[in-house]
Design a protein around this motif. Sequence first.
Motif, PDB file in Angstrom:
ATOM      1  N   THR A   1       0.816  -1.206   0.000  1.00  0.00           N
ATOM      2  CA  THR A   1       0.000   0.000   0.000  1.00  0.00           C
ATOM      3  C   THR A   1       0.853   1.259   0.000  1.00  0.00           C
ATOM      4  O   THR A   1       0.490   2.262  -0.611  1.00  0.00           O
TER       5      THR A   1
ATOM      6  N   ARG B   1      -5.387  -0.296   0.705  1.00  0.00           N
ATOM      7  CA  ARG B   1      -4.522   0.850   0.922  1.00  0.00           C
ATOM      8  C   ARG B   1      -4.578   1.220   2.397  1.00  0.00           C
ATOM      9  O   ARG B   1      -5.495   0.803   3.116  1.00  0.00           O
TER      10      ARG B   1
ATOM     11  N   GLU C   1      -1.960   6.849   3.431  1.00  0.00           N
ATOM     12  CA  GLU C   1      -1.997   7.378   2.066  1.00  0.00           C
ATOM     13  C   GLU C   1      -2.692   8.730   2.003  1.00  0.00           C
ATOM     14  O   GLU C   1      -2.394   9.562   1.155  1.00  0.00           O
TER      15      GLU C   1
END
Length: 379
Positions: free
Chosen positions: A16, A293, A297
């Motif tokens: 990720t 993810r 992020e």
Amino acid sequence: MTSPKSVPTAPESGETDRAFQAAQAAYDAAQQDDRMVQIVAPDGSVLRPDLLPAPEIRLELYRQMRRARHFDERGWVLYRQGRLGVFPPFGGMEASQVGTAAALTKNDWLFPTYRDTGAALTLGLPIARTLAYWRTSPHGWHMPADLKVLPFYIPIATQYPQAVGAALAERRKGTRNVAMAFIGDGGSSEGDFHEALNFAGALNAPCVFILQNNGWAISVPTRTQTKATDLSRRADGYGIPGVRVDGNDALATYHVTAEAVARARNGEGPTLIETVTYRVKPHTVADDPSRYRTEAELEGWDAKDPVLRLRTHLLNEGLLTEETEAALLAEVAAEFEAALQEADSYPEPTPAEILDHVFAEPTPQLQKQREQILAEDAQ
């Protein structure tokens, strides 16, 4: 939007982070691309004063972005309360949707995907009607008679060739109206996307194609579903203009779209516009993005927030003050709550209503099915 599809699985160690870094790098690199149109930088400073829209347009774009964000945020709450169905959030993509749809008039056509609630609201779809739609209520199944907005498309890319057909119909009627269709980066790998661009280019259709590159096709990052790094270049294969714009810059998206709409109205044919943005929110409110993810992020995208960017610019220019913004936010909240009360007042649907908006004139088969439903409901 996805092509190809995959079933999300728990991310492997470092996977990720690599996906996030790739998305960040792609976005940042695009801003350095000479082809990327940008008017206001992420810090609100003006990069292209010669392209700035009029002050009243900038303020209206901000108002519409605030309306869209408020709907998105309240939609989450309503879903958790059991008062809204599965809803695809679009928070963080307001500039991409508002800036493009604002270039249209109510005489134009809008073909939205399921994530383009913000675009439909901008063109004039009533909030109460929109809430009813995401409640799967018949009161939201048909669009207002004075608005050429199609219901939110769930199939991927089918709206693109249909938009070309609507554009050609308008030209045949002798109007200067245009059609605008939305798609995602994953949808641009579908056959209908390419057929529509070829169709529109060959017949010079007054059509504007919006390709929202938000970095994800459900759980598949853009870099996985295509090797292309500049999706606007896909227009080259069909002999039509392709424009790449910072999708988090509302002024830039409005500028390039207004130009494309003007070209279409003047008989100069279609344009493909790639808005480079990022899907900050999950695919839908029922999605678990942690399977593909990490929360880390999102940290880098806070500084690229499109609403904050335009707000900072307006404050710097003296077009907005803390007081006028407070009044605007209060107005937006009141508008939504009034619409929510209206949506709550709609009567519960009956089983037979599922057939009411299939055809303008019911077919014999639909009439028979309706009679059967009514008979079963009466038992």
